[in-house]
Design a protein around this motif. Structure first.
Motif, short mmCIF file in Angstrom:
data_model
loop_
_atom_site.label_atom_id
_atom_site.label_comp_id
_atom_site.label_asym_id
_atom_site.label_seq_id
_atom_site.Cartn_x
_atom_site.Cartn_y
_atom_site.Cartn_z
N ALA A 20 124.06 36.29 57.55
CA ALA A 20 122.96 35.34 57.41
C ALA A 20 123.09 34.22 58.43
O ALA A 20 122.10 33.82 59.03
N SER A 21 124.30 33.70 58.64
CA SER A 21 124.44 32.62 59.61
C SER A 21 124.23 33.14 61.02
O SER A 21 123.68 32.45 61.86
N ASP A 22 124.63 34.39 61.30
CA ASP A 22 124.40 34.97 62.62
C ASP A 22 122.90 35.09 62.89
O ASP A 22 122.43 34.75 63.96
N VAL A 23 122.14 35.57 61.92
CA VAL A 23 120.70 35.75 62.07
C VAL A 23 120.02 34.40 62.26
O VAL A 23 119.15 34.25 63.10
N SER A 24 120.43 33.39 61.50
CA SER A 24 119.77 32.09 61.60
C SER A 24 120.04 31.40 62.93
O SER A 24 119.33 30.48 63.30
N GLU A 25 121.05 31.84 63.67
CA GLU A 25 121.35 31.26 64.96
C GLU A 25 120.58 31.92 66.10
O GLU A 25 120.63 31.45 67.22
N LEU A 26 119.87 33.00 65.82
CA LEU A 26 119.07 33.66 66.84
C LEU A 26 117.89 32.77 67.22
O LEU A 26 117.33 32.07 66.37
N PRO A 27 117.48 32.79 68.49
CA PRO A 27 116.45 31.84 68.95
C PRO A 27 115.09 32.01 68.28
O PRO A 27 114.32 31.05 68.21
N LEU A 28 114.77 33.20 67.78
CA LEU A 28 113.47 33.41 67.16
C LEU A 28 113.59 33.66 65.66
O LEU A 28 112.66 34.18 65.03
N ALA A 29 114.71 33.27 65.06
CA ALA A 29 114.95 33.51 63.64
C ALA A 29 113.79 33.02 62.78
O ALA A 29 113.37 31.87 62.89
N GLY A 30 113.25 33.92 61.98
CA GLY A 30 112.18 33.57 61.06
C GLY A 30 110.82 33.36 61.68
O GLY A 30 109.88 32.96 61.00
N MET A 31 110.68 33.65 62.96
CA MET A 31 109.41 33.39 63.64
C MET A 31 108.58 34.66 63.78
O MET A 31 109.11 35.74 63.99
N SER A 32 107.28 34.51 63.66
CA SER A 32 106.33 35.58 63.93
C SER A 32 105.76 35.31 65.33
O SER A 32 105.21 34.24 65.57
N VAL A 33 105.93 36.29 66.24
CA VAL A 33 105.60 36.07 67.65
C VAL A 33 104.54 37.07 68.11
O VAL A 33 104.64 38.27 67.84
N VAL A 34 103.54 36.57 68.81
CA VAL A 34 102.49 37.40 69.40
C VAL A 34 102.58 37.27 70.91
O VAL A 34 102.77 36.17 71.44
N VAL A 35 102.45 38.41 71.61
CA VAL A 35 102.46 38.42 73.07
C VAL A 35 101.08 38.85 73.55
O VAL A 35 100.51 39.82 73.05
N THR A 47 107.36 46.63 79.14
CA THR A 47 106.16 47.12 78.46
C THR A 47 105.96 46.30 77.20
O THR A 47 106.84 45.54 76.78
N ARG A 48 104.83 46.46 76.55
CA ARG A 48 104.57 45.73 75.31
C ARG A 48 105.59 46.15 74.24
O ARG A 48 106.09 45.30 73.50
N ASN A 49 105.93 47.43 74.17
CA ASN A 49 106.95 47.88 73.21
C ASN A 49 108.30 47.24 73.49
O ASN A 49 109.01 46.84 72.57
N GLN A 50 108.65 47.12 74.75
CA GLN A 50 109.92 46.48 75.12
C GLN A 50 109.89 44.99 74.76
O GLN A 50 110.90 44.44 74.33
N MET A 51 108.75 44.36 74.91
CA MET A 51 108.61 42.95 74.51
C MET A 51 108.81 42.82 73.00
O MET A 51 109.51 41.91 72.54
N ASN A 52 108.22 43.73 72.24
CA ASN A 52 108.37 43.70 70.79
C ASN A 52 109.82 43.89 70.39
O ASN A 52 110.32 43.21 69.48
N GLU A 53 110.52 44.81 71.06
CA GLU A 53 111.94 45.04 70.78
C GLU A 53 112.76 43.79 71.13
O GLU A 53 113.68 43.43 70.41
N LEU A 54 112.42 43.13 72.22
CA LEU A 54 113.09 41.91 72.63
C LEU A 54 112.93 40.82 71.56
O LEU A 54 113.89 40.15 71.20
N ILE A 55 111.73 40.68 71.06
CA ILE A 55 111.46 39.70 70.01
C ILE A 55 112.34 39.98 68.79
O ILE A 55 112.95 39.07 68.23
N GLU A 56 112.43 41.24 68.41
CA GLU A 56 113.23 41.60 67.24
C GLU A 56 114.72 41.39 67.48
O GLU A 56 115.42 40.89 66.59
N ARG A 57 115.21 41.70 68.67
CA ARG A 57 116.62 41.46 68.99
C ARG A 57 116.96 39.98 68.92
O ARG A 57 118.07 39.60 68.57
N ALA A 58 115.99 39.14 69.26
CA ALA A 58 116.19 37.70 69.25
C ALA A 58 115.92 37.09 67.87
O ALA A 58 115.89 35.87 67.74
N GLY A 59 115.71 37.94 66.87
CA GLY A 59 115.58 37.47 65.50
C GLY A 59 114.17 37.27 65.00
O GLY A 59 113.96 36.89 63.85
N GLY A 60 113.17 37.53 65.83
CA GLY A 60 111.78 37.32 65.43
C GLY A 60 111.12 38.58 64.91
O GLY A 60 111.72 39.65 64.84
#
Length: 107
Positions: A20-35, A47-60
């Motif tokens: 939980a503490s690791d996830v909360s330290e991610l830059p996009l933790a708890g955020m909903s992001v639109v590109v 690509t758009r899919n790669q952007m979506n994967e990036l968002i998820e890796r960063a906690g969003g």
């Protein structure tokens, strides 16, 4: 016949306090992001899919449409109606370069 529901609310979150503490330290933790729009700089080749994967890796959580639940809009060139809707809702808007700086280690 449906199986019985699990007791208690399912938060979908990590199983341990350490996770939980690791996830909360991610830059996009708890955020909903639109590109939207054309990306530039470090994000130009993604690509758009790669952007979506990036968002998820960063906690969003990536989304395809702007709503009141949207936390952040990454707006590239020719962002159009999604940018206008984000502005009307008071959603934070960043360009590709600022977003790349925010999620740099995850690119």
């Amino acid at each position: 016949m449906t199986p019985p529901a699990a007791p208690g609310p399912d938060t979908g979150g990590p199983d341990t306090d350490a996770e939980a503490s690791d996830v909360s330290e991610l830059p996009l933790a708890g955020m909903s992001v639109v590109v939207t729009g054309a990306m530039s700089g470090a994000l130009e080749a993604l690509t758009r899919n790669q952007m979506n994967e990036l968002i998820e890796r960063a906690g969003g959580r990536s989304s395809s449409s702007v709503s009141a639940k949207t936390s952040l809009l990454v707006a590239g060139e020719k962002a159009g109606s999604k940018r206008a809707k984000a502005e009307s809702l008071g959603v934070r808007i960043v360009g590709p370069e600022e977003f790349a700086a925010l999620v740099g280690p995850f690119i």
